[in-house]
Design a protein around this motif. Sequence first.
Motif, PDB file in Angstrom:
ATOM      1  N   LEU A  77       0.622  -1.003  -0.007  1.00  0.00           N
ATOM      2  CA  LEU A  77      -0.191  -0.111  -0.104  1.00  0.00           C
ATOM      3  C   LEU A  77       1.003   1.262   0.089  1.00  0.00           C
ATOM      4  CD1 LEU A  77      -3.473  -1.494   2.794  1.00  0.00           C
ATOM      5  CD2 LEU A  77      -2.844  -1.313  -0.167  1.00  0.00           C
ATOM      6  N   SER A  78       2.094   0.988   0.338  1.00  0.00           N
ATOM      7  CA  SER A  78       2.860   2.190   0.555  1.00  0.00           C
ATOM      8  C   SER A  78       4.077   2.124  -0.806  1.00  0.00           C
ATOM      9  CB  SER A  78       4.155   2.048   1.414  1.00  0.00           C
ATOM     10  OG  SER A  78       4.618   0.873   1.896  1.00  0.00           O
ATOM     11  N   GLY A  79       3.751   1.815  -1.392  1.00  0.00           N
ATOM     12  CA  GLY A  79       4.605   1.416  -2.873  1.00  0.00           C
ATOM     13  C   GLY A  79       5.325   0.423  -2.847  1.00  0.00           C
ATOM     14  N   GLY A  80       5.859   0.051  -3.834  1.00  0.00           N
ATOM     15  CA  GLY A  80       6.751  -1.044  -4.123  1.00  0.00           C
ATOM     16  C   GLY A  80       5.866  -2.542  -3.747  1.00  0.00           C
ATOM     17  N   TYR A  81       7.088  -3.204  -3.133  1.00  0.00           N
ATOM     18  CA  TYR A  81       6.176  -4.654  -3.030  1.00  0.00           C
ATOM     19  C   TYR A  81       7.039  -4.707  -1.978  1.00  0.00           C
ATOM     20  CZ  TYR A  81       5.256  -4.254  -8.484  1.00  0.00           C
ATOM     21  OH  TYR A  81       4.681  -4.115  -9.418  1.00  0.00           O
ATOM     22  N   GLU A  82       5.939  -5.517  -1.429  1.00  0.00           N
ATOM     23  CA  GLU A  82       6.259  -6.788   0.110  1.00  0.00           C
ATOM     24  C   GLU A  82       6.541  -7.882  -0.019  1.00  0.00           C
ATOM     25  OE1 GLU A  82       4.636  -7.000   4.586  1.00  0.00           O
ATOM     26  OE2 GLU A  82       3.649  -7.473   3.227  1.00  0.00           O
ATOM     27  N   ILE A  83       8.064  -8.076   0.211  1.00  0.00           N
ATOM     28  CA  ILE A  83       8.253  -9.506   0.414  1.00  0.00           C
ATOM     29  C   ILE A  83       7.744 -11.027   1.275  1.00  0.00           C
ATOM     30  CG2 ILE A  83      10.345 -11.392  -0.157  1.00  0.00           C
ATOM     31  CD1 ILE A  83      12.243  -9.178  -0.621  1.00  0.00           C
ATOM     32  N   VAL A  84       7.040 -11.674   0.606  1.00  0.00           N
ATOM     33  CA  VAL A  84       6.696 -12.699   1.062  1.00  0.00           C
ATOM     34  C   VAL A  84       7.334 -13.946   0.714  1.00  0.00           C
ATOM     35  CG1 VAL A  84       4.786 -14.423   1.091  1.00  0.00           C
ATOM     36  CG2 VAL A  84       4.075 -11.780   0.000  1.00  0.00           C
ATOM     37  N   ALA A 113      -0.928 -14.251   3.498  1.00  0.00           N
ATOM     38  CA  ALA A 113      -0.089 -13.783   3.036  1.00  0.00           C
ATOM     39  C   ALA A 113       1.513 -14.309   4.812  1.00  0.00           C
ATOM     40  CB  ALA A 113       0.564 -12.584   3.094  1.00  0.00           C
ATOM     41  N   THR A 114       1.168 -14.086   6.020  1.00  0.00           N
ATOM     42  CA  THR A 114       2.153 -14.652   6.967  1.00  0.00           C
ATOM     43  C   THR A 114       2.157 -16.470   6.294  1.00  0.00           C
ATOM     44  OG1 THR A 114       0.778 -12.608   8.252  1.00  0.00           O
ATOM     45  CG2 THR A 114       1.311 -14.448   9.445  1.00  0.00           C
ATOM     46  N   ILE A 115       1.020 -16.595   6.735  1.00  0.00           N
ATOM     47  CA  ILE A 115       0.879 -18.587   6.635  1.00  0.00           C
ATOM     48  C   ILE A 115       2.262 -18.831   5.606  1.00  0.00           C
ATOM     49  CG2 ILE A 115      -0.669 -20.861   6.029  1.00  0.00           C
ATOM     50  CD1 ILE A 115      -2.175 -18.773   7.320  1.00  0.00           C
ATOM     51  N   LEU A 116       1.598 -17.929   4.357  1.00  0.00           N
ATOM     52  CA  LEU A 116       2.597 -18.445   3.165  1.00  0.00           C
ATOM     53  C   LEU A 116       4.410 -17.986   3.556  1.00  0.00           C
ATOM     54  CD1 LEU A 116       3.069 -19.492   0.216  1.00  0.00           C
ATOM     55  CD2 LEU A 116       2.810 -17.418  -0.316  1.00  0.00           C
ATOM     56  N   MET A 117       4.346 -16.614   4.190  1.00  0.00           N
ATOM     57  CA  MET A 117       5.619 -16.511   4.748  1.00  0.00           C
ATOM     58  C   MET A 117       6.273 -17.809   5.315  1.00  0.00           C
ATOM     59  SD  MET A 117       7.706 -14.974   6.801  1.00  0.00           S
ATOM     60  CE  MET A 117       6.863 -14.400   7.890  1.00  0.00           C
ATOM     61  N   CYS A 118       5.720 -18.277   5.950  1.00  0.00           N
ATOM     62  CA  CYS A 118       6.156 -18.469   7.777  1.00  0.00           C
ATOM     63  C   CYS A 118       6.543 -19.980   6.237  1.00  0.00           C
ATOM     64  CB  CYS A 118       5.364 -19.181   8.711  1.00  0.00           C
ATOM     65  SG  CYS A 118       4.690 -17.568   9.895  1.00  0.00           S
ATOM     66  N   ASP A 119       5.709 -20.364   5.970  1.00  0.00           N
ATOM     67  CA  ASP A 119       5.230 -21.961   5.134  1.00  0.00           C
ATOM     68  C   ASP A 119       7.098 -22.202   4.608  1.00  0.00           C
ATOM     69  OD1 ASP A 119       3.845 -23.141   7.034  1.00  0.00           O
ATOM     70  OD2 ASP A 119       1.955 -22.968   5.024  1.00  0.00           O
ATOM     71  N   SER A 120       7.235 -20.934   3.472  1.00  0.00           N
ATOM     72  CA  SER A 120       8.353 -21.217   2.772  1.00  0.00           C
ATOM     73  C   SER A 120       9.718 -20.794   3.254  1.00  0.00           C
ATOM     74  CB  SER A 120       8.164 -19.891   1.814  1.00  0.00           C
ATOM     75  OG  SER A 120       8.178 -18.840   2.972  1.00  0.00           O
ATOM     76  N   ASN A 121       9.730 -20.355   4.675  1.00  0.00           N
ATOM     77  CA  ASN A 121      11.243 -19.925   5.316  1.00  0.00           C
ATOM     78  C   ASN A 121      11.168 -21.913   6.746  1.00  0.00           C
ATOM     79  OD1 ASN A 121      12.671 -17.666   4.689  1.00  0.00           O
ATOM     80  ND2 ASN A 121      10.394 -16.988   4.900  1.00  0.00           N
ATOM     81  N   LEU A 122       9.795 -21.855   7.011  1.00  0.00           N
ATOM     82  CA  LEU A 122      10.394 -23.300   7.838  1.00  0.00           C
ATOM     83  C   LEU A 122      10.826 -24.534   6.951  1.00  0.00           C
ATOM     84  CD1 LEU A 122       7.408 -23.079   9.951  1.00  0.00           C
ATOM     85  CD2 LEU A 122       9.556 -22.675  10.773  1.00  0.00           C
ATOM     86  N   GLN A 123      10.543 -24.021   5.288  1.00  0.00           N
ATOM     87  CA  GLN A 123      11.344 -25.828   4.965  1.00  0.00           C
ATOM     88  C   GLN A 123      13.095 -26.082   4.780  1.00  0.00           C
ATOM     89  OE1 GLN A 123       9.346 -25.610   1.281  1.00  0.00           O
ATOM     90  NE2 GLN A 123       7.057 -25.700   1.850  1.00  0.00           N
ATOM     91  N   ARG A 124      13.503 -24.512   4.976  1.00  0.00           N
ATOM     92  CA  ARG A 124      14.803 -24.849   5.061  1.00  0.00           C
ATOM     93  C   ARG A 124      15.168 -26.266   6.295  1.00  0.00           C
ATOM     94  NH1 ARG A 124      15.247 -18.930   6.499  1.00  0.00           N
ATOM     95  NH2 ARG A 124      17.361 -19.589   7.639  1.00  0.00           N
ATOM     96  N   GLU A 125      16.709 -26.170   5.855  1.00  0.00           N
ATOM     97  CA  GLU A 125      17.547 -27.290   7.069  1.00  0.00           C
ATOM     98  C   GLU A 125      17.627 -26.509   7.896  1.00  0.00           C
ATOM     99  OE1 GLU A 125      20.647 -30.567   6.148  1.00  0.00           O
ATOM    100  OE2 GLU A 125      20.496 -28.883   4.708  1.00  0.00           O
ATOM    101  N   LYS A 139       1.770 -17.787  12.394  1.00  0.00           N
ATOM    102  CA  LYS A 139       1.173 -18.914  11.607  1.00  0.00           C
ATOM    103  C   LYS A 139       0.258 -19.429  12.609  1.00  0.00           C
ATOM    104  CE  LYS A 139       1.074 -23.213   8.667  1.00  0.00           C
ATOM    105  NZ  LYS A 139       1.788 -24.218   8.284  1.00  0.00           N
ATOM    106  N   LEU A 140      -0.017 -19.757  13.720  1.00  0.00           N
ATOM    107  CA  LEU A 140      -0.642 -19.833  14.811  1.00  0.00           C
ATOM    108  C   LEU A 140      -1.942 -18.656  14.642  1.00  0.00           C
ATOM    109  CD1 LEU A 140      -2.012 -22.273  16.909  1.00  0.00           C
ATOM    110  CD2 LEU A 140      -1.140 -21.024  18.716  1.00  0.00           C
ATOM    111  N   GLU A 141      -1.593 -17.601  15.654  1.00  0.00           N
ATOM    112  CA  GLU A 141      -2.366 -16.657  14.735  1.00  0.00           C
ATOM    113  C   GLU A 141      -2.699 -15.894  13.594  1.00  0.00           C
ATOM    114  OE1 GLU A 141       0.443 -13.291  16.406  1.00  0.00           O
ATOM    115  OE2 GLU A 141       0.260 -14.454  18.163  1.00  0.00           O
ATOM    116  N   ALA A 142      -2.635 -16.450  12.747  1.00  0.00           N
ATOM    117  CA  ALA A 142      -2.926 -15.912  11.355  1.00  0.00           C
ATOM    118  C   ALA A 142      -3.448 -17.118  11.331  1.00  0.00           C
ATOM    119  CB  ALA A 142      -1.812 -16.201  10.253  1.00  0.00           C
ATOM    120  N   ILE A 143      -3.538 -18.442  11.788  1.00  0.00           N
ATOM    121  CA  ILE A 143      -4.765 -19.236  11.437  1.00  0.00           C
ATOM    122  C   ILE A 143      -6.336 -18.887  12.138  1.00  0.00           C
ATOM    123  CG2 ILE A 143      -5.033 -21.609  11.641  1.00  0.00           C
ATOM    124  CD1 ILE A 143      -2.511 -22.726  10.297  1.00  0.00           C
TER     125      ILE A 143
END
Length: 227
Positions: A77-84, A113-125, A139-143
């Motif tokens: 909303l403030s311009g540009g893009y937020e990385i998920v 967006a919060t759930i996707l952000m968490c899931d994409s990073n929790l896959q890291r080793e 993620k829990l609060e978002a769900i």
Amino acid sequence: MPSKERKLSLASYDDIFKDDTARTDDQRERIVELPLDELHPFKNHPFQVRDDEDMQRTVDSIKEYGVLTPGIARPSLSGGYEIVAGHRRKHACELAGLSTMPFIVREMDDDTATILMCDSNLQREHILPSERAFAYKMKLEAIKRQAGRPSKENAGQLDPNFDKRRSNVIVANEAGESVKQLQRYIRLAELTPELLQMVDDRKIAFTPAVELSYLKPEEQTLLLDAI
């Protein structure tokens, strides 16, 4: 009286004769190159972007092959893009001397967006305890918000079958944790930043750290001074 002119919007020849597959392709998300200076980190992003050996390997790979997996971003909303998804890749692109990075741009609400952000990073080793703690909590609060939000058909009414305890089960199952272990990780978010850093640095073990999280902040500060 002269009749008023009516402006007609006529479909183009190509649009008229497009089949359903072509129309679906038009609506499908596309990968676009976004300028790095228009990309902003996700609000309260709990995962650290570290200049370690893994980062250097990512930089070397990008220099040789480019970015093989695009990130995901949403318009800000403030311009540009937020990385998920793609914070580390974006930083690696900066270190590699690039000015753009491929992203899938997707409209999504805060909780999605919060759930996707968490899931994409929790896959890291390699994930630090602090990263896991705040990611599970976010993620829990978002769900819970998603599950408890009234539907459009029943505005003002919560789902009578909704049980917030089920949110714990969902997050735990998707993370491969027991509900008890999930709750223990989330307790770490109650530690002061200094004590939590000691957990990340393996100066305080996980189980004692969970017990310390039940101390009041001022008591944790006194403990830190004693240590």
